[in-house]
Design an enzyme around this catalytic site. Structure first.
Site, short mmCIF file in Angstrom:
data_model
loop_
_atom_site.label_atom_id
_atom_site.label_comp_id
_atom_site.label_asym_id
_atom_site.label_seq_id
_atom_site.Cartn_x
_atom_site.Cartn_y
_atom_site.Cartn_z
N ARG A 236 0.84 -1.21 0.00
CA ARG A 236 0.00 0.00 0.00
C ARG A 236 0.87 1.25 0.00
NH1 ARG A 236 -1.90 3.75 3.50
NH2 ARG A 236 -0.83 2.78 5.28
N GLN A 237 0.47 2.22 -0.80
CA GLN A 237 0.99 3.58 -0.72
C GLN A 237 -0.18 4.50 -0.38
OE1 GLN A 237 4.02 4.40 -0.71
NE2 GLN A 237 5.28 3.34 -2.24
N SER A 238 0.07 5.58 0.36
CA SER A 238 -1.02 6.38 0.93
C SER A 238 -1.68 7.32 -0.05
CB SER A 238 -0.49 7.19 2.13
OG SER A 238 0.01 6.32 3.13
N HIS A 239 -1.06 7.59 -1.19
CA HIS A 239 -1.60 8.60 -2.10
C HIS A 239 -1.26 8.20 -3.53
CE1 HIS A 239 -2.28 12.57 -3.96
NE2 HIS A 239 -3.07 12.80 -2.92
N GLN B 292 2.17 9.17 -4.55
CA GLN B 292 3.23 8.30 -4.07
C GLN B 292 3.34 7.05 -4.92
OE1 GLN B 292 2.44 7.49 0.04
NE2 GLN B 292 2.77 9.61 0.71
#
Length: 718
Positions: free
Chosen positions: A32-35, A38
């Site tokens: 997972r990346q938050s944005h 990103q």
């Protein structure tokens, strides 16, 4: 974190925690990346997360037993409501399918204590291990569980600190008025990155025209209809795409106009913090829900005079007040409607101070104003209900008295408004023609500049030139139709009509061309509120008109009522009728006396007539003047009644007594005097039978009345 930390030899406690029953289940790698930014830019971090697959294989899992969950790329770990991948992970753990969960950092899994501890509880129940770049953890072990709990708290605290730091940075920039997003319609970014008025004159004129037309029409829907009717399009500069920043003319729509009218930038003000998120209104899976819009004065930052303005602040506030009044809620006036009710939104109950609601019912849809808010809100009976026609007529009469002296000023103002509107539309059309001519000339220059031999380019430029010429011709034809329908100058006949109608306000008010919305607008311009209260259940209504400017006027008017008993003059009417009756005056003459003396009947009737007087006397058990023969006591025998008297005794219509007499349900005879009137015989037993017959109610399928009630008693021989 170094690459050595990812090797199996550096993982602490591997041999004592990893067992065969873990290896028999799946290993899941959570990525997972938050944005989304990103995901696009931090490619190395993403590659390291996918590299955890090799780690699971090195620990003993076969490649096909290692599952990668990457559905949550670009999603924040603050909540699992929108993270389908995390929800899938919890489901797999609950089904006892997972022996190991790997993440580059534990913060990848969750940044919320609630979600984190839910995962820990499930892993402890089903014996699932967790691993990150620092080590392997067993949720069933007390020390590991304590460490994992601390890590979860730190992950949530870290997110809070990061978000708070970023928010304070935005707030600091916003307090200077420098935190800017995309410029709204009518503005562009200048060389200094600040907002400036759109350099296109037609774009500026359209924005100013929108505010002028809204003040004329009085509603958002009226503004939209006006723009569509006059083919006025909105100047839009897209924020993305191939035409980013280029001026485009698009068809107006309701939401765009609503946002424009509510935006304080058009009054030169900067705002920030006007859309807060209410967690109670958020819906799972929809991150943009729960937003509440604050008025400008309630925003965290409001800087007036920050930008060049199209209107002043006072005008902006009046527009906001008009939009608030147009809302269809109990506390607002509401927008003018097509119905005939003039006082909708203005009429207030004098008893509970709530607004009266206009309503239409029946075959002819008569207007009534009803105080029903107490019934709707609290379930208690309403305060009052009264006919609307008489109240509207009274208010119109008062308004005519106010407007009649100002007829000359009204005609001048109407002519000036028409001139201004036509001048605005004329300027708009001139700019449209100028833009179309420039487009055709530019296409011609581009076509002339190309080499004739380069037909690949020349054909496309020729097509664009022809399209520009067709557009210019279409604009010229549309302008010609506009000039035929609305000439720039008013004709002498139009000026004369305006002056004549202004001097005859009642005729102008009642003209078929005057729409109900126009009448309601005039009433709202002159009146702020109308308070009404009914005196008991009578016909007397107290009306207080609250005029614009603070002046109040008190009046008492008479409303139509349904029953004589509701009339405040009812006892006097009965007394007067009885006096005239005893004097031998006929019904018609009694009616004339009542009309001359100012008495009026109920049910929307202005004058009495003889039939009304007769029916009223019949209800009261009285009778009018009779022939002398009817007063002769020797005409009637014992237990005999005149037909009208028996009807009055039994409290039933005379027509019903006639019917029963024809059917033979009562003894009757004709007398030789008094024009051969009918006489009915009924002793006490007969009167009781007739009362029972009158009160009897037949039920289906009973076809007839009981014979015991319809057969008259045998009369004793005389």
């Amino acid at each position: 974190m170094t690459e050595q930390a990812l090797t199996p030899s550096r993982v602490s406690g591997l041999g004592s925690k990893l067992h065969d029953h873990h290896l028999r289940r799946q290993a899941m790698v959570y990525v997972r990346q938050s944005h989304p930014q990103q995901v696009a830019e931090n490619v190395e971090s993403t590659a390291r997360q996918y590299g955890l697959v090799e780690r699971a294989i090195a620990w003993g899992w076969s490649p096909e037993r290692v599952i990668v969950i990457d559905e949550d790329q670009g999603q924040s770990g603050q909540s699992m409501a929108t993270r389908l991948g995390f929800q899938r992970l919890l489901a797999e753990v609950s089904l006892d399918h997972v022996g190991l969960i790997l993440g580059l950092e534990l913060s990848r899994l969750a940044r919320s204590n609630k979600d984190w501890h839910q995962l820990l509880e499930l892993c402890a129940i089903f014996g699932t291990l967790l691993a990150d770049a620092d080590g392997l953890y067993d949720p069933t072990d007390y020390n590991d569980r304590l460490l994992l709990g601390l890590r979860g708290m730190m992950n949530e605290a870290e997110l809070y600190i990061l978000k708070g730091r970023m928010h304070e940075g935005r707030r600091n920039k916003a307090q200077r008025g420098d935190l800017l997003n995309h410029p709204p319609m009518g503005y562009v970014r200048g060389a200094d990155e600040d907002y400036q008025l759109d350099p296109d004159e037609q774009a500026q004129r359209v924005v100013r025209l929108i505010f002028d037309v809204f003040e004329q029409q009085g509603s958002l829907h009226g503004l939209l209809r006006y723009l569509v009717a006059h083919d006025i399009r909105l100047p839009i500069r897209p924020h993305s795409g191939a035409t980013r920043g280029q001026l485009e003319w698009r068809r107006p729509n309701r939401m765009t106009l609503q946002n424009l009218l509510h935006h304080p930038i058009y009054a030169g003000a900067y705002r920030w913090g006007y859309r807060k998120v209410d967690p109670r209104k958020q819906q799972p899976g929809r991150p943009y829900t729960g937003r509440t819009v604050k008025p400008p004065e309630s925003c965290e930052v409001l800087i007036k005079g920050r930008f060049p303005a199209y209107i002043n602040w006072d005008r902006f506030e009046s527009i906001q007040q008009r939009l608030a009044d147009n809302r269809a809620i109990a506390a607002a006036l509401g927008a003018p409607r097509e119905g005939p009710a003039l006082l909708g939104g203005l009429l207030v109950c004098g008893r509970c101070a709530r607004r009266l609601m206009p309503a239409y019912s029946g075959k002819t849809n008569p207007l009534r104003y009803t105080c029903m808010r107490a019934t709707i809100d609290d379930g208690v009976p309403g305060c009052l209900s009264l006919s609307g026609a008489f109240l509207d007529d009274f208010v119109v009469a008062q308004i005519m008295q106010v407007l009649q002296p100002a007829s000359l000023e009204l005609s001048i103002a109407a002519e000036h408004a028409l001139r201004t509107e036509r001048a605005q539309l004329e300027a708009h059309w001139q700019q449209r023609l100028e833009r179309a001519h420039y487009g055709a000339a530019r296409a011609a220059r581009q076509y002339s500049a190309v080499e004739p031999e380069n037909r690949l380019v020349a054909r496309e430029l020729e097509r664009q030139w022809e399209e520009a010429l067709r557009h210019e011709q279409h604009e010229q034809e549309a302008y010609a139709r506009f000039r035929r329908e609305q000439p720039t100058e008013l004709t002498a006949r139009e000026r004369e009509a305006i002056l004549r109608l202004a001097q005859d306000m009642p005729r102008l008010w009642a003209a078929p061309e005057t729409a109900p919305q126009d009448r309601q607008e005039i009433v709202r311009l002159l009146l702020e509120k109308v308070t009404v209260d009914v005196q008991g259940d009578s016909e007397q209504v107290d009306v207080m008109l609250h005029w614009a400017g603070g002046v109040k006027s008190q009046h008492r008017v008479l409303r139509p009522v349904a029953r004589y008993a509701q009339l405040s003059t009812y006892p006097r009417v009965l007394a007067r009728i009885d006096t005239l009756r005893r004097a031998g005056v006929s019904f018609e003459q009694i009616a004339e006396h009542l009309n001359r003396e100012g008495f009026s009947p109920p049910k929307r009737t202005d004058r009495f007539n003889g039939g009304m007087v007769a029916r009223l006397l019949s209800r009261c058990g009285l009778h009018g003047p009779r022939p002398r023969a009817m007063g002769d006591g020797s005409v009637l025998k014992p237990h005999e009644y005149w037909l009208t008297d028996i009807a009055r005794t039994l409290n039933m219509p005379i027509a019903t007594v006639h019917k029963w007499q024809r059917l033979g349900w009562m003894h009757s005879r004709k007398v030789a005097v008094a024009s051969g009137r009918l006489v009915i015989w009924a002793d006490d037993d007969e009167l009781e039978r007739l009362r029972q017959l009158r009160a009897y109610q037949r039920k289906w399928p009973e076809p007839r009345y009981p014979q015991a009630l319809t057969r008259p008693k045998e009369r004793d021989p005389e």
